[in-house]
Design an enzyme around this catalytic site. Structure first.
Site, PDB file in Angstrom:
ATOM      1  N   ILE A   1       0.844  -1.203   0.000  1.00 26.67           N
ATOM      2  CA  ILE A   1       0.000   0.000   0.000  1.00 26.67           C
ATOM      3  C   ILE A   1       0.880   1.254   0.000  1.00 26.67           C
ATOM      4  O   ILE A   1       0.637   2.193  -0.764  1.00 26.67           O
ATOM      5  CB  ILE A   1      -0.971  -0.001   1.204  1.00 26.67           C
ATOM      6  CG1 ILE A   1      -1.990  -1.130   1.059  1.00 26.67           C
ATOM      7  CG2 ILE A   1      -1.671   1.360   1.335  1.00 26.67           C
ATOM      8  CD1 ILE A   1      -2.828  -1.382   2.303  1.00 26.67           C
TER       9      ILE A   1
ATOM     10  N   LYS B   1       2.309   1.789  -3.464  1.00 32.65           N
ATOM     11  CA  LYS B   1       1.313   2.245  -4.434  1.00 32.65           C
ATOM     12  C   LYS B   1       0.843   3.672  -4.137  1.00 32.65           C
ATOM     13  O   LYS B   1       0.632   4.470  -5.039  1.00 32.65           O
ATOM     14  CB  LYS B   1       0.129   1.278  -4.436  1.00 32.65           C
ATOM     15  CG  LYS B   1      -0.874   1.528  -5.520  1.00 32.65           C
ATOM     16  CD  LYS B   1      -0.330   1.166  -6.878  1.00 32.65           C
ATOM     17  CE  LYS B   1      -1.381   1.417  -7.939  1.00 32.65           C
ATOM     18  NZ  LYS B   1      -0.817   1.636  -9.248  1.00 32.65           N
ATOM     19  N   GLU B   2       0.698   3.999  -2.845  1.00 36.94           N
ATOM     20  CA  GLU B   2       0.197   5.315  -2.467  1.00 36.94           C
ATOM     21  C   GLU B   2       1.235   6.427  -2.609  1.00 36.94           C
ATOM     22  O   GLU B   2       0.896   7.531  -3.015  1.00 36.94           O
ATOM     23  CB  GLU B   2      -0.330   5.303  -1.024  1.00 36.94           C
ATOM     24  CG  GLU B   2      -1.611   4.515  -0.831  1.00 36.94           C
ATOM     25  CD  GLU B   2      -2.853   5.236  -1.348  1.00 36.94           C
ATOM     26  OE1 GLU B   2      -2.754   6.109  -2.217  1.00 36.94           O
ATOM     27  OE2 GLU B   2      -3.942   4.896  -0.873  1.00 36.94           O
ATOM     28  N   SER B   3       2.471   6.157  -2.219  1.00 36.31           N
ATOM     29  CA  SER B   3       3.443   7.259  -2.126  1.00 36.31           C
ATOM     30  C   SER B   3       4.829   6.939  -2.669  1.00 36.31           C
ATOM     31  O   SER B   3       5.711   7.785  -2.598  1.00 36.31           O
ATOM     32  CB  SER B   3       3.596   7.679  -0.663  1.00 36.31           C
ATOM     33  OG  SER B   3       4.269   6.653   0.054  1.00 36.31           O
TER      34      SER B   3
END
Length: 187
Positions: A35, A38-40
């Site tokens: 996560i 993918k997010e940052s």
């Protein structure tokens, strides 16, 4: 500009912190890492145009709803908040006993990214039109259909129109990276 914060032969410089939070909160650290990637791209100091913050792109209003008073940008707090949000989403969805672990995970990730209301709408649409509200195949289909006014304006839809392509790509991207981490890095 800060790089993506990965390290040679490793997942990221944050892996120790992510492991610790994951163990404490009962969330696989490799999922949290997927996560964060993918997010940052493992950048702890990013803020999205919508206001999502940090490694895990946590919304400040979500942090407040959880009673958090500190800095959402603090990496340890950001990871902890994300783990708590995932747990809260999982508990609130009331999955049936036949829901597969992977369908549950995909549906929880869709809530994390696109908002639980839109996913609940899609699950309700699936139920109404003969689909399985615990099947990611069916839920993702109705998430996509929520961009069509005929579905977005259905009487059971409470959260309006939703263009789900970004959320579907997020779920696929996290799952792919999570599988890669699971196959290449031990628990």
């Amino acid at each position: 500009a800060e790089g993506d914060r990965r390290v040679p032969n490793g997942i990221s410089v944050w892996v120790g912190m992510i492991r610790e939070v994951g163990m404490r909160e009962g969330v696989d650290w490799r999922l949290l890492s997927a996560i964060a990637y993918k997010e940052s791209r493992f950048r702890h100091n990013v803020v999205s145009p919508s206001g999502a913050c940090g490694l895990m792109q946590v919304m400040p209003r979500v942090a407040r709803q959880l009673g958090f008073k500190g800095s959402v940008m603090d990496p340890a707090s950001n990871i902890l908040l994300a783990a708590k949000v995932l747990g809260k989403i999982e508990k609130s969805l009331d999955f049936g006993p036949s829901a597969s672990e992977m369908d549950r995970l995909r549906i929880v990730l869709a809530c994390y990214n696109g908002g639980i209301g839109h996913v609940i709408d899609a699950r309700n649409l699936a139920r109404k039109y003969g689909g399985d509200p615990d099947s990611w195949t069916d839920v993702s289909h109705y998430l996509t259909l929520k961009s069509d006014p005929a579905y977005a304006e259905d009487e059971i839809v409470r959260h309006g129109r939703f263009v789900g392509r970004q959320t579907l790509a997020f779920v696929d991207g996290v799952i792919d990276r999570y599988k890669t981490y699971c196959s290449s890095v031990g628990r």
